[in-house]
Design a protein around this motif. Structure first.
Motif, PDB file in Angstrom:
ATOM      1  N   LYS A  99       0.853  -1.225   0.040  1.00 43.74           N
ATOM      2  CA  LYS A  99       0.063   0.088   0.075  1.00 43.74           C
ATOM      3  C   LYS A  99       0.932   1.251   0.040  1.00 43.74           C
ATOM      4  O   LYS A  99       1.745   1.114   0.623  1.00 43.74           O
ATOM      5  CB  LYS A  99      -1.054  -0.075   1.193  1.00 43.74           C
ATOM      6  CG  LYS A  99      -1.959  -0.924   1.203  1.00 43.74           C
ATOM      7  CD  LYS A  99      -2.891  -0.878   2.598  1.00 43.74           C
ATOM      8  CE  LYS A  99      -4.044  -2.162   2.368  1.00 43.74           C
ATOM      9  NZ  LYS A  99      -4.830  -1.578   3.352  1.00 43.74           N
ATOM     10  N   SER A 149       1.766   5.222   0.980  1.00 47.05           N
ATOM     11  CA  SER A 149       1.798   5.780   2.457  1.00 47.05           C
ATOM     12  C   SER A 149       0.285   6.592   2.436  1.00 47.05           C
ATOM     13  O   SER A 149      -0.062   6.586   3.629  1.00 47.05           O
ATOM     14  CB  SER A 149       3.087   6.803   2.466  1.00 47.05           C
ATOM     15  OG  SER A 149       2.893   7.750   1.477  1.00 47.05           O
ATOM     16  N   ILE A 151      -2.215   4.077   3.396  1.00 48.58           N
ATOM     17  CA  ILE A 151      -2.142   3.705   4.937  1.00 48.58           C
ATOM     18  C   ILE A 151      -2.443   4.725   5.649  1.00 48.58           C
ATOM     19  O   ILE A 151      -3.254   4.630   6.783  1.00 48.58           O
ATOM     20  CB  ILE A 151      -0.598   3.276   5.294  1.00 48.58           C
ATOM     21  CG1 ILE A 151      -0.240   2.020   4.506  1.00 48.58           C
ATOM     22  CG2 ILE A 151      -0.183   3.146   6.827  1.00 48.58           C
ATOM     23  CD1 ILE A 151       1.277   1.948   4.518  1.00 48.58           C
TER      24      ILE A 151
END
Length: 160
Positions: free
Chosen positions: A5, A7, A10
């Motif tokens: 994923k 950043s 996230i």
């Protein structure tokens, strides 16, 4: 299949989960509601199952649980009585009398590179005896049939 994923994804995911927890905490005793999230595994009673589901919300004495696959939802429903018992045992102030489970799958579109190319041989193109279900039983006019075959060949040739 996407392995990592970004950043941004996230941070967005964390922010969304944090806001959901705050919303639940605002409806209940905040400290106890947040401790439910910390001890989720204890409430579910199974470490593996707890990792594949999450407490989504608590409304009207019902714990709403989200999972990403119907198999996990079935496991939760099989353990429904035990989960309600654990809610009452560890978090009686929440007053949980029921659970509801819903499945929210994350679908992602495959990139063009992920789709395997299908190779066709000239025999496949020439063989009209194999008809698909969606293909009508009526025969096409010869000129149209010839044009469609030529179009099919050019598309297959371009994709090779």
């Amino acid at each position: 299949m996407k392995l990592f994923k970004t950043s941004k994804e996230i941070v967005d995911n964390f922010s969304q989960k944090f806001n959901e927890m705050l919303e639940i905490a605002s409806n209940l005793d905040g400290e106890q509601a947040l401790s439910v999230f910390k001890a989720w595994e204890k409430v579910i009673g199974d470490q593996k199952l707890a990792s594949y589901c999450e407490l989504y919300d608590i409304k009207n004495d019902t714990a709403i649980i989200k999972t990403e696959h119907t198999g996990w939802s079935q496991q939760l429903l099989i353990r429904k009585k035990k989960i309600i018992y654990n809610f009452k045992k560890f978090y009686p102030a929440l007053g949980i009398n029921n659970i509801v489970v819903f499945v929210e799958s994350e679908f992602s579109l495959k990139q063009k590179a992920d789709v395997s190319k299908t190779s066709y041989s000239n025999e496949d193109i020439e063989d009209d005896s194999l008809k698909t279900i969606s293909e009508p039983d009526k025969t096409l006019p010869p000129d149209l049939e010839k044009a469609l075959k030529a179009l099919k060949k050019s598309i297959i040739k371009k994709n090779k």
